[in-house]
Write an enzyme that holds these catalytic residues in place. Sequence first.
Site, PDB file in Angstrom:
ATOM      1  CB  CYS A 152      -0.915  -0.032   1.216  1.00  0.00           C
ATOM      2  SG  CYS A 152      -1.905  -1.550   1.270  1.00  0.00           S
ATOM      3  CB  CYS A 155       1.395   0.990   4.523  1.00  0.00           C
ATOM      4  SG  CYS A 155       1.853  -0.099   5.885  1.00  0.00           S
ATOM      5  CB  CYS A 395      -0.103  14.249  11.796  1.00  0.00           C
ATOM      6  SG  CYS A 395      -0.325  13.473  10.221  1.00  0.00           S
TER       7      CYS A 395
HETATM    8  N1  SAH Z   1      -2.543  -5.110   6.889  1.00  0.00           N
HETATM    9  C1  SAH Z   1      -3.713  -4.795   7.608  1.00  0.00           C
HETATM   10  C2  SAH Z   1      -3.458  -4.440   9.055  1.00  0.00           C
HETATM   11  C3  SAH Z   1      -2.260  -3.579   9.388  1.00  0.00           C
HETATM   12  S1  SAH Z   1      -2.290  -1.924   8.870  1.00  0.00           S
HETATM   13  C4  SAH Z   1      -4.467  -3.682   6.917  1.00  0.00           C
HETATM   14  O1  SAH Z   1      -3.938  -3.103   5.981  1.00  0.00           O
HETATM   15  O2  SAH Z   1      -5.611  -3.448   7.292  1.00  0.00           O
HETATM   16  C5  SAH Z   1      -3.527  -1.213   9.933  1.00  0.00           C
HETATM   17  C6  SAH Z   1      -4.164   0.071   9.381  1.00  0.00           C
HETATM   18  O3  SAH Z   1      -3.228   1.162   9.334  1.00  0.00           O
HETATM   19  C7  SAH Z   1      -4.676  -0.066   7.979  1.00  0.00           C
HETATM   20  O4  SAH Z   1      -5.957   0.527   7.854  1.00  0.00           O
HETATM   21  C8  SAH Z   1      -3.658   0.690   7.198  1.00  0.00           C
HETATM   22  O5  SAH Z   1      -4.189   1.079   5.979  1.00  0.00           O
HETATM   23  C9  SAH Z   1      -3.329   1.839   8.119  1.00  0.00           C
HETATM   24  N2  SAH Z   1      -2.083   2.535   7.806  1.00  0.00           N
HETATM   25  C10 SAH Z   1      -0.964   2.045   7.264  1.00  0.00           C
HETATM   26  N3  SAH Z   1      -0.024   3.006   7.126  1.00  0.00           N
HETATM   27  C11 SAH Z   1      -0.559   4.148   7.595  1.00  0.00           C
HETATM   28  C12 SAH Z   1      -0.069   5.490   7.734  1.00  0.00           C
HETATM   29  N4  SAH Z   1       1.158   5.840   7.354  1.00  0.00           N
HETATM   30  N5  SAH Z   1      -0.881   6.411   8.279  1.00  0.00           N
HETATM   31  C13 SAH Z   1      -2.113   6.059   8.697  1.00  0.00           C
HETATM   32  N6  SAH Z   1      -2.630   4.827   8.588  1.00  0.00           N
HETATM   33  C14 SAH Z   1      -1.859   3.866   8.036  1.00  0.00           C
HETATM   34 FE1  SF4 Z   2      -1.067  -2.548   3.193  1.00  0.00          FE
HETATM   35 FE2  SF4 Z   2       0.551  -1.934   5.203  1.00  0.00          FE
HETATM   36 FE3  SF4 Z   2      -1.694  -3.343   5.687  1.00  0.00          FE
HETATM   37 FE4  SF4 Z   2       0.395  -4.448   4.400  1.00  0.00          FE
HETATM   38  S1  SF4 Z   2       0.380  -3.739   6.512  1.00  0.00           S
HETATM   39  S2  SF4 Z   2      -1.761  -4.582   3.804  1.00  0.00           S
HETATM   40  S3  SF4 Z   2       1.174  -2.730   3.180  1.00  0.00           S
HETATM   41  S4  SF4 Z   2      -1.554  -1.242   4.948  1.00  0.00           S
END
Ligand code: SAH
Ligand code: SF4
Length: 420
Positions: A152, A155, A395
């Site tokens: 993503c 992320c 943030c």
């Molecule tokens: N892989 C799973 C769970 C871990 S991430 C998932 O994607 O749902 C948990 C949440 O944090 C997810 O909604 C993800 O999109 C969000 N997330 C990831 N990176 C982020 C960031 N830099 N700022 C805010 N939310 C973030």
């Molecule tokens: Fe996407 Fe991060 Fe969740 Fe993996 S951990 S699915 S890269 S948001």
Amino acid sequence: MNTDLEAAAAVIPGFVEKAPLERYVDPDRPSLVGRSRAELAAALGELGVPQAQRKMRVQQLWHWLYVRGVTSFDAMTSISKELRAALEQRFTVARPEVVAEQVSVDGTRKWLLRLPGENPNERPHEVECVYIPETGRGTLCISSQVGCTLNCTFCHTGTQRLVRNLTAGEIVGQIMVARDRLGDWPGLPLPALPREGRGDGAIVPTDGGRFVTNIVMMGMGEPLYNFEAVRDALLVVADNEGIAISKRKITVSTSGVVPNIRRTGEEIGVMLAVSLHAVRNDLRNELVPLNRKYPIEALLEACRTYPGLTNAKRITFEYVMLKDVNDSLADARALVRLLAGIPAKINLIPFNPWPGAIHECSDWETIEKFSAVVFNAGYSAPVRTPRGRDILAACGQLKSATEKLSARERMALRAMAMTE
Ligand code: SAH
Ligand code: SF4
């Protein structure tokens, strides 16, 4: 890493403690932590415990492991000395090793845990888990994988190469570690928690005198790509004769692994959170590339038919606020239209930047307007408690902080959003 943390401590107000705790030693015997009753029975079988006794012995082990949280077989005083010695020779009750602990003024704690590499002599792996105390509850955010196979765009975990899936023992182990460090086992003395800088609602026992009351799988990794281990671990955690965290208080977050959504409801029965982040396939394909495999329509269909879904047991849709990407009022309106008919909660998550990220966090004003549309459509508008605002304020500031800390802040924010 220490230097990074020290630098970060100087940047983030309220970062009051960091403590490298132990040195890493590769485990020589397997741990019983995280094992199910059937697996404990098998372990006892290996030691030659007769079949007729196993059920009773399993009950005893279960109690010592998951109710009392003992850290040695020696402490299992209802079990005979001979059996304790035999257990000791073959197994441990070790948790993942705690490498560092950080405590913020608002009581949020992060542990960096070290796990064995997959192959002998490989470097050990690291994951983190975060504890967020609030009045009346304490939420632990735990990881399911080291890294993530998905990418993503917003992320940070997605930029790491996947190292491996966690075992069920390592997933349960994160909860054991948190309870050890918080003194969250009955009958054990409270640990000497640092008093300085404790904020409002910081370290106080909550619900029935317990610290960890809620679990969110929102740390590193995609839990539904490690389905069996996550399932086995959560069934241990939810067992009401053990750690006993109710399934209503456990949330698994997925980026949309559609085939395993139904299984999550059927085989685990916990609460579901879905990382939606976009209302159109073209944009979601970009932000959450898994969307190319399981597009929005398929994802929402799996949500609509999620086993056990009711108005009292809603799905949480997570929506990360990315400046000029997905934060227009048209997006907000499309979001509520898209979710019509699904018992849902919506969590707007301010994007937390990390070094090298291509996105920025939406302005606070934009988030408020977006949130008003969601609120007016009948959803509790989940941005935000004063504490959330504090973190949101961080943030932008976090741009200059280390990756580790922005991860901590990110996890804290997400977990707080979940526990409103
Ligand atoms: N892989 C799973 C769970 C871990 S991430 C998932 O994607 O749902 C948990 C949440 O944090 C997810 O909604 C993800 O999109 C969000 N997330 C990831 N990176 C982020 C960031 N830099 N700022 C805010 N939310 C973030
Ligand atoms: Fe996407 Fe991060 Fe969740 Fe993996 S951990 S699915 S890269 S948001």
